[in-house]
Design a protein around this motif. Structure first.
Motif, PDB file in Angstrom:
ATOM      1  N   LEU A  66      81.005 -16.962 -34.304  1.00 33.96           N
ATOM      2  CA  LEU A  66      79.694 -16.761 -34.926  1.00 33.96           C
ATOM      3  C   LEU A  66      79.469 -15.288 -35.246  1.00 33.96           C
ATOM      4  N   SER A  67      78.569 -15.035 -36.159  1.00 32.83           N
ATOM      5  CA  SER A  67      78.327 -13.686 -36.681  1.00 32.83           C
ATOM      6  C   SER A  67      77.758 -12.736 -35.622  1.00 32.83           C
ATOM      7  N   ALA A  68      77.829 -11.451 -35.933  1.00 32.14           N
ATOM      8  CA  ALA A  68      77.230 -10.434 -35.060  1.00 32.14           C
ATOM      9  C   ALA A  68      75.730 -10.676 -34.905  1.00 32.14           C
ATOM     10  N   LYS A  69      75.076 -11.192 -35.945  1.00 36.68           N
ATOM     11  CA  LYS A  69      73.644 -11.507 -35.846  1.00 36.68           C
ATOM     12  C   LYS A  69      73.392 -12.566 -34.780  1.00 36.68           C
ATOM     13  N   VAL A  70      74.171 -13.624 -34.797  1.00 36.14           N
ATOM     14  CA  VAL A  70      73.993 -14.693 -33.807  1.00 36.14           C
ATOM     15  C   VAL A  70      74.343 -14.181 -32.412  1.00 36.14           C
ATOM     16  N   GLN A  71      75.378 -13.357 -32.311  1.00 34.81           N
ATOM     17  CA  GLN A  71      75.733 -12.770 -31.022  1.00 34.81           C
ATOM     18  C   GLN A  71      74.576 -11.927 -30.481  1.00 34.81           C
ATOM     19  N   LEU A  72      73.924 -11.167 -31.361  1.00 39.41           N
ATOM     20  CA  LEU A  72      72.798 -10.330 -30.946  1.00 39.41           C
ATOM     21  C   LEU A  72      71.615 -11.192 -30.502  1.00 39.41           C
ATOM     22  N   ILE A  73      71.343 -12.248 -31.241  1.00 42.68           N
ATOM     23  CA  ILE A  73      70.268 -13.166 -30.843  1.00 42.68           C
ATOM     24  C   ILE A  73      70.590 -13.767 -29.471  1.00 42.68           C
ATOM     25  N   ALA A  74      71.842 -14.163 -29.267  1.00 45.87           N
ATOM     26  CA  ALA A  74      72.256 -14.732 -27.985  1.00 45.87           C
ATOM     27  C   ALA A  74      72.073 -13.713 -26.856  1.00 45.87           C
ATOM     28  N   LEU A  75      72.409 -12.463 -27.115  1.00 48.38           N
ATOM     29  CA  LEU A  75      72.238 -11.422 -26.098  1.00 48.38           C
ATOM     30  C   LEU A  75      70.771 -11.242 -25.728  1.00 48.38           C
ATOM     31  N   LEU A  76      69.905 -11.284 -26.716  1.00 48.29           N
ATOM     32  CA  LEU A  76      68.483 -10.983 -26.492  1.00 48.29           C
ATOM     33  C   LEU A  76      67.624 -12.209 -26.184  1.00 48.29           C
ATOM     34  N   HIS A  77      68.182 -13.406 -26.202  1.00 47.40           N
ATOM     35  CA  HIS A  77      67.364 -14.623 -26.189  1.00 47.40           C
ATOM     36  C   HIS A  77      66.477 -14.791 -24.956  1.00 47.40           C
ATOM     37  N   ASP A  78      66.817 -14.208 -23.831  1.00 47.51           N
ATOM     38  CA  ASP A  78      65.999 -14.317 -22.619  1.00 47.51           C
ATOM     39  C   ASP A  78      65.294 -13.012 -22.267  1.00 47.51           C
ATOM     40  N   SER A  79      65.213 -12.089 -23.215  1.00 51.67           N
ATOM     41  CA  SER A  79      64.670 -10.759 -22.930  1.00 51.67           C
ATOM     42  C   SER A  79      63.222 -10.766 -22.460  1.00 51.67           C
TER      43      SER A  79
END
Length: 181
Positions: A66-79
């Motif tokens: 998956l794209s860097a955008k999706v990876q970033l969303i995954a990283l931040l999803h529980d922030s």
């Protein structure tokens, strides 16, 4: 002096969880707090942080191509949890106001640190990854199978690292993904 309507964050911000502003949100606070918060309300056999879960979600997104955008969303999803904590899924259904606060705060965090439109397809991909990690985390750290059939997982789960390492890794992965956009 900390106002009673605010929390005092690790990096010294006074944060009102009922009226958050983008200026009050700090990536370093997010990385620090998530590395200290226990996943599954602490009901695993060993400490496993929300920060490590978030990193693993980003790594799983990458492993799925998956794209860097999706990876970033995954990283931040529980922030948002760094500011308001979490409620277990069974209790969350009975307190809809909590979900409203969480969604508003998470939206603000995404606007500040992702700064791109998040598509429904990306949201769905991150939900699938989050649910897959939930299953495999419970199996690995609790011994419980939450479903009859295991969902796919492309990374290897391991023990968490000391909080300072998880915190630094979270910030590094964020910076790398942000630069890739």
């Amino acid at each position: 002096m900390v106002e009673k309507s605010c929390i005092s964050t690790f990096y010294g911000h006074n944060f009102d969880p009922t009226q958050p502003t983008a200026e009050d949100i700090c990536l370093e606070d997010i990385a620090h707090a998530l590395s200290m918060l226990s996943r599954a309300n602490g009901h695993f056999r060993e400490f496993y942080s929300v920060g490590r879960h978030s990193l693993n979600c980003a790594y799983e997104a990458k492993a799925r191509g998956l794209s860097a955008k999706v990876q970033l969303i995954a990283l931040l999803h529980d922030s948002a949890e760094c500011y308001i904590g979490d409620l277990t899924r069974p209790l969350r259904r009975h307190i809809p106001e909590f979900t409203d606060y969480e969604r508003a705060l998470q939206k603000l965090i995404f606007e500040k640190y992702a700064a791109f439109e998040i598509t429904e397809e990306a949201r769905r991909a991150v939900r699938e990854i989050d649910d897959s990690l939930l299953y495999h985390e419970f199996l690995t750290f609790h011994g419980a199978k939450l479903l009859e059939s295991p969902p796919p997982l492309h990374i290897k789960l391991g023990s968490d690292k000391p909080y300072a390492e998880t915190e630094a890794e979270f910030l590094e992965v964020y910076r790398r993904l942000h630069e890739a956009l």
